[in-house]
Design an enzyme around this catalytic site. Structure first.
Site, mmCIF file in Angstrom:
data_model
loop_
_atom_site.group_PDB
_atom_site.id
_atom_site.type_symbol
_atom_site.label_atom_id
_atom_site.label_comp_id
_atom_site.label_asym_id
_atom_site.label_seq_id
_atom_site.Cartn_x
_atom_site.Cartn_y
_atom_site.Cartn_z
ATOM 1 N N HIS A 6 -32.721 -3.852 42.673
ATOM 2 C CA HIS A 6 -34.058 -3.066 43.117
ATOM 3 C C HIS A 6 -34.328 -3.928 44.201
ATOM 4 C CE1 HIS A 6 -33.185 -1.992 39.013
ATOM 5 N NE2 HIS A 6 -33.584 -0.830 39.321
ATOM 6 N N GLU A 36 -50.118 0.805 17.426
ATOM 7 C CA GLU A 36 -49.072 0.379 16.801
ATOM 8 C C GLU A 36 -48.179 -0.376 17.766
ATOM 9 O OE1 GLU A 36 -50.544 3.059 13.735
ATOM 10 O OE2 GLU A 36 -49.994 3.255 15.825
ATOM 11 N N HIS A 93 -45.140 10.425 6.132
ATOM 12 C CA HIS A 93 -45.284 8.883 6.259
ATOM 13 C C HIS A 93 -44.128 8.212 5.263
ATOM 14 C CE1 HIS A 93 -49.110 10.188 7.492
ATOM 15 N NE2 HIS A 93 -49.879 9.211 7.389
#
Length: 763
Positions: free
Chosen positions: A107, A492, A554
């Site tokens: 790149h 999270e 869950h």
């Protein structure tokens, strides 16, 4: 009148530079955020760079730490932005393009656009030591848009790190120290693995948190031992990834004033112009997070860029983003085009760019004597700052020997002797208790004396059992940086990425907590933990269908195997309190592997025969039988189920049963064949039982009881019964397996060849 205005503006720039030059070991005298003028641009050179003299800086004296404070940021003589800077910046661009061209991969565009930023940081602002890349007090630099790593490798080469010209020529080749994206374990001067966009800037937040925390612990009047900045270069992609929003929001809340992000605003993504998908006002978004945002209209305007960085450093109560307009592939025929992003420019374009910059179009990987001299002087000043800090630390050691010893111990990654003795002990007669609660007891005990233990929960403190730790340690907040409990909020992914940055900084052992199922939200960062060899502790509670009423959204049925599949990841699922203590010993002894602790919501009995020491071997015999008819093996909550099934098989069917607890597959895999055969005796068939996916158990067992569908909502015990996790079902399947072999010896799985592990050079 114009002359008067011009002089006035230069005076304002000088004030900003002087603030920068006073350094982190000198009294700042600057509170909050102050905005200074960016200065009026001078006539441009042919490269587009603004070239003006920078005023000579002044320095202040300190009673004990003056040498360190003055030397770290101050410059001994005036520095001009002129032809030498132009040649240096162009050399960075050309070398980056040469690297990608030689590799025929990479790149080139971002390094060419960001070259003035890198030159400015390494020359004027960052503190580092090529002779000691792991110097504790160094500034941390994170290239968040890791695909632009040619830029970082070039800077490391030019400033004297252990990155040779041959290493640049070996870009993206097997065995080189210049891989296709930065890897912290491969290259001196690379702090973290970046490439997955958003991870770098998020890890930088963790670094800034640790700097703030350690400064509150170790610094004393006239001795700012811990006082570094965390610098980031990032692109549009990093800011589009959700994880950067999570961590950017928390960084603003925590007022991390020594986190400075240089945003490569080139308006290009792989698909094309950012107008296709990214039209939000980044400045307003980050200001709403609580950041200072400064804009620079042209990266090539070096005085404006310098003033903006100095202004960012003067802001102590907000992280800063400098939004800098750049052109991808600057100087090439593909300038400003998405075509400059992820492919070599082509030999003709590279040659044309070199002609444009006044360089030999036929020469590759060339650095002029002038550029070599420029960076030699820059490096010499950097080493002066390092030597000054060493002198400061010697005086600090003389005055505060205990603090200095503890600082050295922690920064070298060593734990206090005897820390294992802090862990609680459990007896079979103790009441049944969930392993999330035995984990909480372990964490709280360790937190009383292990000052390096720091972490928190994603807004699940009561559920994760981390609250007692918080009571002992207090919250880490902007007003209380000495606290060791982080309120991550419902973030999270960001929480896990921050923990990686904390581990990368050093001096702490980070832990984070959530439900096991929500490791899925965090998996991008969890993978980076494993790759980077960061010993992050993941406390993952509510580990099975037995969590009950919250139902299949869950209830994790695939996450254990998902985590176990990660190379270099320890996944430990303890069966009771003693095994939980053993799990903490295994996790905290590890310096190069992260650990997931899978913990129950439901109560479990304290088991006769369980062992903290056994956890360290991955699996062990918890119920011995010299000549078993069958072996039952399980982890976590199913160990007690297997012990009950063994009693049923013996009492009601006259069968001899050995039970094995296997809290950690990867640690067992590392044991000798002799030990494995002592656990899984040759001859009897083996039945595994785990309230999770059966995937992975076939290498240890001839038959598996597991879950191959999502769970259901209901009482935990009822859900377990519905899926066959009962004594009756385990007993019936054990007898079925015995009947299958009809008394013949079952194949010895431990002796099968297994997976072939081929080492790769340098990894």
């Amino acid at each position: 009148v114009r002359v008067r205005v011009r002089v006035r503006v230069r005076v304002r720039v000088r004030v900003q530079v002087q603030v920068q030059a006073l350094g982190p070991w000198a009294a700042r005298g600057v509170a909050g955020c102050r905005r200074g003028a960016l200065g009026l641009p001078s006539p441009r050179t042919t490269n587009g760079l603004v070239a003006t003299p920078r005023p000579q800086t002044t320095m202040s004296k300190r009673s004990n730490g003056d040498a360190g404070g003055d030397a770290k940021r101050a410059r001994a003589a005036p520095v001009e932005f002129g032809p030498a800077d132009e040649e240096a910046v162009n050399t960075i661009r050309v070398l980056s393009a040469d690297m990608v061209q030689a590799a025929n991969s990479g790149h080139p565009g971002a390094p060419m656009g960001c070259a003035p930023m890198a030159h400015m940081l390494w020359k004027e602002f960052m503190t580092y030591s090529p002779s000691n890349p792991n110097w504790f007090a160094r500034d941390r630099f994170v290239l968040s848009n890791g695909h632009a790593c040619a830029l970082q490798y070039v800077m490391l080469h030019l400033t004297g790190y252990n990155v040779s010209m041959d290493d640049l020529k070996s870009f993206r080749q097997v065995g080189s120290i210049t891989p296709g994206h930065p890897e912290n374990f491969m290259t001196d001067g690379v702090e973290v693995c970046t490439g997955p966009l958003g991870q770098g800037i998020s890890q930088a937040v963790g670094m800034a948190i640790v700097e703030r925390h350690l400064a509150s612990l170790f610094n004393r009047p006239d001795f700012d031992i811990v006082d570094n900045y965390t610098w980031v270069i990032c692109g549009d992609g990093c800011l589009q990834e959700g994880v950067s929003g999570e961590t950017g929001s928390l960084a603003g809340h925590l007022k991390l004033g020594k986190l400075i992000v240089l945003y490569d605003d080139n308006s290009i993504t792989i698909d094309g112009d950012t107008d296709l998908s990214f039209t939000e006002d980044v400045k307003m978004r980050y200001e709403s997070y609580g950041w200072q945002v400064i804009e620079v209209a042209d990266v090539n305007d070096l005085p404006a860029l310098h003033a903006a960085v100095a202004e960012a450093k003067a802001c102590e109560d907000k992280p800063s983003m400098i939004k800098i307009k750049t052109k991808i592939g600057h100087g090439s025929a593909l300038e400003g085009s998405a075509k400059a992003h992820g492919s070599p420019l082509g030999p003709d374009n590279v040659a044309a760019m070199k002609r444009k910059f006044g360089m030999d179009p036929e020469a590759s990987f060339a650095v002029s004597a002038g550029v070599t001299s420029t960076y030699a002087a820059i490096t010499a000043r950097a080493e002066e700052a390092y030597n000054a800090w060493c002198g400061l630390f010697e005086r600090y050691t003389a005055q505060y020997p205990d603090l200095a010893a503890d600082y050295n111990r922690r920064m070298n990654g060593n734990l206090k002797d005897g820390w294992e003795n802090l862990l609680p002990t459990f007896k079979p007669e103790d009441p049944a208790i969930a392993t999330r609660k035995t984990s909480g007891a372990c964490l709280a005990k360790l937190g009383t004396q292990m000052d390096e233990l720091i972490g928190g929960s994603a807004d699940l403190t009561p559920s994760n059992g981390t609250g007692d730790f918080q009571k002992h340690t207090g919250d880490f907040q902007a007003s209380s940086p000495i606290g060791r409990y982080l309120r991550f909020g419902v973030r999270e992914h960001g929480m896990s990425a921050i923990a990686n940055g904390m581990a990368a900084y050093g001096g702490v052992r980070p832990f984070v907590a959530t439900f096991l199922n929500f490791i899925g939200y965090a998996l991008g960062a969890v993978r980076v933990s494993s790759l980077s060899r960061f010993p992050v502790l993941y406390i993952a509670t509510h580990d099975s269908i037995f969590l009950g009423e919250d139902g299949p959204t869950h209830q994790p049925v695939e996450m254990l195997e998902t985590c176990r599949c990660l190379p270099n990841m320890q996944v430990i699922r303890p069966a009771d309190g003693k095994e939980t203590s053993g799990a903490y010993i295994a996790a905290l002894r590890s310096k190069t592997s992260p650990t997931v602790l899978a913990l129950t919501r439901q109560n479990l009995p304290q088991l006769a025969g369980s062992s903290a020491e056994g956890v360290l071997r991955g699996a062990y015999v918890i119920l011995a039988e010299a000549d078993p008819s069958i072996v039952l093996v399980a982890s976590g909550s199913e160990v007690s189920l297997c012990l009950d099934a063994a009693k049923d098989l013996k009492d009601n069917h006259g069968l001899r049963v050995r039970v094995v607890s296997m809290p950690c597959m990867s640690m067992f895999d590392a044991q000798s064949l002799g030990y494995k055969l002592s656990v899984f005796k040759e001859g009897p068939p083996i039945l595994s039982v785990e309230a999770s996916s059966p995937a992975g158990w076939a290498k240890y067992s001839h038959m598996q009881i597991g879950i191959t569908r999502y769970g259901v909502s209901g009482k935990g015990g009822s859900v377990g019964e519905a899926f066959g996790f009962t004594v009756a079902n385990v007993s019936a399947n054990a007898r079925r397996l015995i009947d299958h072999f009809g008394g013949a010896a079952a194949p010895c799985l431990a002796k099968l060849p297994g997976a072939v592990h081929t080492p790769v050079l340098g990894h």
